[in-house]
Design a protein around this motif. Structure first.
Motif, PDB file in Angstrom:
ATOM      1  N   THR A 131      39.740  39.886  50.394  1.00 51.90           N
ATOM      2  CA  THR A 131      39.030  39.062  51.368  1.00 51.90           C
ATOM      3  C   THR A 131      39.293  39.582  52.771  1.00 51.90           C
ATOM      4  O   THR A 131      40.312  40.226  53.031  1.00 51.90           O
ATOM      5  N   SER A 132      38.327  39.290  53.661  1.00 50.32           N
ATOM      6  CA  SER A 132      38.505  39.660  55.072  1.00 50.32           C
ATOM      7  C   SER A 132      39.116  38.495  55.857  1.00 50.32           C
ATOM      8  O   SER A 132      39.388  38.627  57.046  1.00 50.32           O
ATOM      9  N   VAL A 176      31.277  37.359  47.633  1.00 51.32           N
ATOM     10  CA  VAL A 176      30.393  38.120  48.520  1.00 51.32           C
ATOM     11  C   VAL A 176      30.378  39.558  48.010  1.00 51.32           C
ATOM     12  O   VAL A 176      31.201  39.940  47.169  1.00 51.32           O
ATOM     13  N   THR A 177      29.427  40.356  48.516  1.00 51.44           N
ATOM     14  CA  THR A 177      29.316  41.707  47.970  1.00 51.44           C
ATOM     15  C   THR A 177      30.008  42.752  48.837  1.00 51.44           C
ATOM     16  O   THR A 177      30.302  43.841  48.367  1.00 51.44           O
ATOM     17  N   SER A 178      30.271  42.449  50.107  1.00 51.83           N
ATOM     18  CA  SER A 178      30.984  43.453  50.913  1.00 51.83           C
ATOM     19  C   SER A 178      31.736  42.765  52.041  1.00 51.83           C
ATOM     20  O   SER A 178      31.476  41.629  52.355  1.00 51.83           O
ATOM     21  N   VAL A 238      43.292  39.202  46.731  1.00 51.13           N
ATOM     22  CA  VAL A 238      43.138  37.888  46.092  1.00 51.13           C
ATOM     23  C   VAL A 238      43.743  38.008  44.696  1.00 51.13           C
ATOM     24  O   VAL A 238      43.371  38.908  43.935  1.00 51.13           O
ATOM     25  N   ALA A 239      44.693  37.138  44.374  1.00 51.30           N
ATOM     26  CA  ALA A 239      45.501  37.365  43.177  1.00 51.30           C
ATOM     27  C   ALA A 239      45.785  36.066  42.438  1.00 51.30           C
ATOM     28  O   ALA A 239      45.648  34.973  43.002  1.00 51.30           O
ATOM     29  N   ILE A 240      46.165  36.214  41.164  1.00 50.29           N
ATOM     30  CA  ILE A 240      46.558  35.057  40.354  1.00 50.29           C
ATOM     31  C   ILE A 240      47.834  35.381  39.576  1.00 50.29           C
ATOM     32  O   ILE A 240      48.115  36.545  39.273  1.00 50.29           O
ATOM     33  N   ALA A 241      48.607  34.336  39.276  1.00 51.65           N
ATOM     34  CA  ALA A 241      49.766  34.457  38.389  1.00 51.65           C
ATOM     35  C   ALA A 241      50.180  33.062  37.979  1.00 51.65           C
ATOM     36  O   ALA A 241      50.085  32.124  38.782  1.00 51.65           O
ATOM     37  N   VAL A 286      35.417  39.729  47.703  1.00 52.88           N
ATOM     38  CA  VAL A 286      34.755  40.822  46.985  1.00 52.88           C
ATOM     39  C   VAL A 286      35.573  41.023  45.708  1.00 52.88           C
ATOM     40  O   VAL A 286      36.755  41.355  45.772  1.00 52.88           O
ATOM     41  N   TYR A 287      34.942  40.772  44.552  1.00 53.78           N
ATOM     42  CA  TYR A 287      35.686  40.863  43.289  1.00 53.78           C
ATOM     43  C   TYR A 287      35.681  42.295  42.759  1.00 53.78           C
ATOM     44  O   TYR A 287      34.872  42.662  41.924  1.00 53.78           O
ATOM     45  N   ASP A 288      36.587  43.106  43.286  1.00 53.42           N
ATOM     46  CA  ASP A 288      36.698  44.487  42.812  1.00 53.42           C
ATOM     47  C   ASP A 288      38.171  44.855  42.588  1.00 53.42           C
ATOM     48  O   ASP A 288      38.567  45.999  42.758  1.00 53.42           O
ATOM     49  N   GLY A 289      38.986  43.858  42.243  1.00 47.57           N
ATOM     50  CA  GLY A 289      40.429  44.083  42.105  1.00 47.57           C
ATOM     51  C   GLY A 289      40.786  45.000  40.943  1.00 47.57           C
ATOM     52  O   GLY A 289      40.077  45.051  39.935  1.00 47.57           O
TER      53      GLY A 289
END
Lengths: 205, 299
Positions: free
Chosen positions: A177-178, A203-205, A153-156, A86-89
């Motif tokens: 993510t679940s 995904v949305t949820s 979910v992260a990036i660096a 879910v992309y809500d970071g």
């Protein structure tokens, strides 16, 4: 193999040219462990081999390695893991600003890339995934957060990852993510082991 | 069976750790001073790999509801069983209901308490050790924790006391240069080996932070993360060494100028904040495996 460096009285650090080579050599050693090899730590450009000096020598390991690094070795069928996101970071807007992209484009680029687990570290189940879109290569946050939620979910830098459990962290958070990254009930306990191919599915949820 | 009445500043269950999982990001961990753990186990007739308690700065009080054979090793502490003084480095028999009290160590840092049968907590990835960095294994002991003891024990060793290990005030640790000593100035290794470094209070099972003359780098760009070993002297940008101990991270991002020799790692784990330590590059040889063969090979 570029060099074999001494790492104390019972380990050697193998320097390799590329991350791909690290993954190949690690896979080869994992499937066919040299006698006396105790532990392997693949990393960005190196592979650490700790050994039992009662059972092998630096020389024997060096000979074994030189016979492997020339040949390209690929496991026949790499494991593929899909991770729903879910992309809500909280850092999505900041990542978009720093990379000069729209939020939608950040999500698209993160989600379409094909990743390979290069190595693990930091915490059990924390995997460094190579394959991140170069437009999203950003330095870590100047001040790390004291707590990052599990499943973030992260990036660096040149890597993507997922935080397996609550911990401090300085990576940019894109979503959650679940997926269960780490479970001692499972064998192996880590969902993402070196060499595994990873896809993030929106995904949305 | 044992009941913790007072856990002390930090008491954890430790064995010889979980090697073989580093590729998953899980370090070996285990007892910081392995020699002392092994000795404690031998003294009560356990396999050397059995789980025991590791105390940092003593401070433990524990009650044994059933008769128990125990041994204390490592950092020397005053200890009593129901108020009667007992010694270190030998097996001691506790009757049902007796209480063991361990005081503050007079030297060194970590004391081990083994009980016959070993401590029986569920193993995780083949080990009962608490890894304070990754959180794997049992949580550090707390008041009224009950610990089960196992039944797997060997015959008792035919000794009452083991020779006491000396803990020096200014220990010298032998080091093997590398893997990244070429990232430092040519003087850095000399500085490391000719100066005294103080162990700071910011030290734990992950590592001992040292304070002393800074070690300067010539290669200044970032080091990609790479595998780390126990005993690594990692040098962050401030030039002050961090000596990695049992719970060190599997990978690290700062160059390692040298690694403490395997034979001196137990001593490194006994460094106490405020103490100074010195380093020496002369090789510390492993004893030859077959001394007779070596001798006869000479002309």
């Amino acid at each position: 193999m570029r060099a074999l460096l001494t790492a104390g009285s019972r380990a050697v650090l193998v320097e390799l040219d590329t991350l791909e080579e690290v993954i190949q050599v690690h896979e080869s050693l994992r499937l066919d462990r040299p006698v006396g090899c105790v532990d392997l730590v693949p990393a960005a450009r190196t592979l650490l081999i700790s050994f039992d000096p009662d059972r092998t020598t630096r020389k024997a390991l060096a000979d074994d390695l030189s016979s492997r690094t020339g040949a390209t070795h690929r496991s026949p069928q790499p494991r593929v893991v899909e991770i729903p996101v879910v992309y809500d970071g909280t850092d999505l807007a900041e990542v978009a600003r720093l990379s000069g992209l729209t939020v939608g484009e950040v999500v698209r680029r993160h989600g379409t890339a094909r990743y390979t687990v290069a190595f693990c570290g930091f915490a059990p189940g924390f995997a460094y995934l190579s394959g991140l879109d170069p437009a999203l290569h950003l330095p870590r946050r100047p001040v790390p957060r004291t707590r990052v939620a599990p499943g973030s979910v992260a990036i660096a830098d040149q890597f993507a990852s997922v935080y397996p459990r609550a911990s401090p962290g300085g990576w940019h958070l894109l979503g959650r993510t679940s997926a269960e990254l780490w479970s001692i009930e499972r064998q192996p306990p880590s969902l993402l082991t070196p060499g595994t191919q990873v896809r993030f599915i929106q995904v949305t949820s | 069976m044992m009941e913790i009445l007072r856990p002390g500043p930090l008491t954890t269950v430790q064995d010889l750790g979980r090697p073989g999982h580093a590729a998953l990001g899980v370090g070996t961990g285990g007892a910081a001073d392995r020699g002392s753990l092994r000795l404690a186990n031998r003294l009560v007739g356990n396999a050397e790999s059995a789980a025991a308690l590791e105390m940092t700065c003593g401070g433990l009080t524990v009650r044994f509801p059933v008769p128990t054979t125990l041994a204390l090793t490592g950092a020397p502490c005053p200890a009593t069983l129901d108020g009667r003084q007992i010694g270190m480095n030998g097996p001691v028999h506790a009757a049902a209901g007796q209480e063991l009290t361990v005081g503050f160590p007079s030297r060194a840092l970590r004391t081990y308490l083994a009980v016959r049968g070993g401590i029986d907590v569920p193993p995780v990835l083949g080990s009962r050790s608490t890894d304070t960095l990754s959180g794997i294994g049992p949580t550090p002991l707390d008041v009224s924790t009950h610990l089960a003891t196992g039944t797997a024990a060997l015959r008792f060793p035919p000794i009452d006391f083991a020779p006491r290990r000396e803990f020096q005030d200014q220990p010298v640790l032998h080091i093997v240069p590398g893997p990244r000593n070429d990232w430092f100035t040519s003087e850095a290794l000399t500085t490391l080996c000719t100066s005294a470094y103080e162990v700071t209070s910011d030290s734990n099972r992950v590592g001992a932070r040292l304070a002393g003359p800074p070690l300067d780098r010539t290669i200044r760009h970032e080091l990609p993360p790479e595998g780390m070993v126990r005993g690594a002297l990692q040098i962050p940008p401030n030039g002050q060494p961090v000596l990695f101990l049992a719970d060190h991270p599997v990978t690290g991002g700062y160059p390692v100028i040298a690694v403490v020799h395997e034979a001196d790692l137990d001593q490194a784990a006994q460094l106490r904040p405020g103490q100074t330590v010195r380093f020496h590059t002369s090789p510390r040889r492993r004893p030859p495996r077959n001394r007779r063969a070596q001798l006869s090979a000479k002309p």
